[in-house]
Design a protein around this motif. Sequence first.
Motif, PDB file in Angstrom:
ATOM      1  N   UNK A 291       0.860  -1.182   0.000  1.00 54.36           N
ATOM      2  CA  UNK A 291       0.000   0.000   0.000  1.00 54.36           C
ATOM      3  C   UNK A 291       0.891   1.225   0.000  1.00 54.36           C
ATOM      4  N   UNK A 292       0.700   2.088  -0.984  1.00 56.59           N
ATOM      5  CA  UNK A 292       1.495   3.314  -1.093  1.00 56.59           C
ATOM      6  C   UNK A 292       0.545   4.491  -0.888  1.00 56.59           C
TER       7      UNK A 292
ATOM      8  N   UNK B 165      -2.748   3.797  -3.273  1.00 56.54           N
ATOM      9  CA  UNK B 165      -2.737   2.754  -4.308  1.00 56.54           C
ATOM     10  C   UNK B 165      -2.202   1.461  -3.703  1.00 56.54           C
ATOM     11  N   UNK B 166      -2.839   0.348  -4.036  1.00 57.11           N
ATOM     12  CA  UNK B 166      -2.332  -0.970  -3.660  1.00 57.11           C
ATOM     13  C   UNK B 166      -1.663  -1.579  -4.881  1.00 57.11           C
TER      14      UNK B 166
ATOM     15  N   UNK C 161       6.540  20.526   1.359  1.00 54.79           N
ATOM     16  CA  UNK C 161       6.437  20.765   2.798  1.00 54.79           C
ATOM     17  C   UNK C 161       5.189  20.079   3.342  1.00 54.79           C
ATOM     18  N   UNK C 162       5.338  19.387   4.452  1.00 53.48           N
ATOM     19  CA  UNK C 162       4.255  18.684   5.146  1.00 53.48           C
ATOM     20  C   UNK C 162       3.713  17.476   4.380  1.00 53.48           C
ATOM     21  N   UNK C 163       4.447  16.982   3.380  1.00 51.50           N
ATOM     22  CA  UNK C 163       4.014  15.794   2.636  1.00 51.50           C
ATOM     23  C   UNK C 163       5.014  14.664   2.830  1.00 51.50           C
ATOM     24  N   UNK C 164       4.498  13.441   2.809  1.00 52.34           N
ATOM     25  CA  UNK C 164       5.374  12.278   2.886  1.00 52.34           C
ATOM     26  C   UNK C 164       4.704  11.101   2.185  1.00 52.34           C
ATOM     27  N   UNK C 165       5.533  10.133   1.831  1.00 49.17           N
ATOM     28  CA  UNK C 165       5.074   8.884   1.230  1.00 49.17           C
ATOM     29  C   UNK C 165       5.266   7.792   2.274  1.00 49.17           C
ATOM     30  N   UNK C 166       4.214   7.018   2.516  1.00 51.43           N
ATOM     31  CA  UNK C 166       4.295   5.915   3.462  1.00 51.43           C
ATOM     32  C   UNK C 166       3.891   4.639   2.726  1.00 51.43           C
ATOM     33  N   UNK C 167       4.691   3.590   2.912  1.00 51.28           N
ATOM     34  CA  UNK C 167       4.426   2.304   2.264  1.00 51.28           C
ATOM     35  C   UNK C 167       4.259   1.235   3.338  1.00 51.28           C
ATOM     36  N   UNK C 168       3.198   0.440   3.198  1.00 51.98           N
ATOM     37  CA  UNK C 168       2.969  -0.706   4.077  1.00 51.98           C
ATOM     38  C   UNK C 168       3.023  -1.974   3.236  1.00 51.98           C
TER      39      UNK C 168
ATOM     40  N   UNK D  82      -0.886  -5.654   7.812  1.00 50.28           N
ATOM     41  CA  UNK D  82      -0.195  -4.547   7.162  1.00 50.28           C
ATOM     42  C   UNK D  82       0.860  -4.005   8.107  1.00 50.28           C
ATOM     43  N   UNK D  83       2.120  -4.045   7.670  1.00 49.65           N
ATOM     44  CA  UNK D  83       3.233  -3.550   8.469  1.00 49.65           C
ATOM     45  C   UNK D  83       3.962  -2.468   7.694  1.00 49.65           C
TER      46      UNK D  83
END
Length: 60
Positions: A3-4, A16-17, A37-44, A51-52
């Motif tokens: 999961x992105x 998006x999966x 600024x104030x944005x990030x990408x998190x991947x599980x 989901x880790x």
Amino acid sequence: MYRVCLLEKEEVLLFKEIEDYENTFTYIETLINQLGENRKIVVHENRNEKWEKFGEWKLE
């Protein structure tokens, strides 16, 4: 399965999966251009039906 998410101040802007490991990083590369600024990408990653957190990218 991965999961992105593109987040801004913890609010999901894009989600998006993706099934394939390589395609996950291709998609992350396209999102990097949208970081600010104030944005990030998190991947599980789905491991053992849970989901880790796999990684996080943000501008320093």
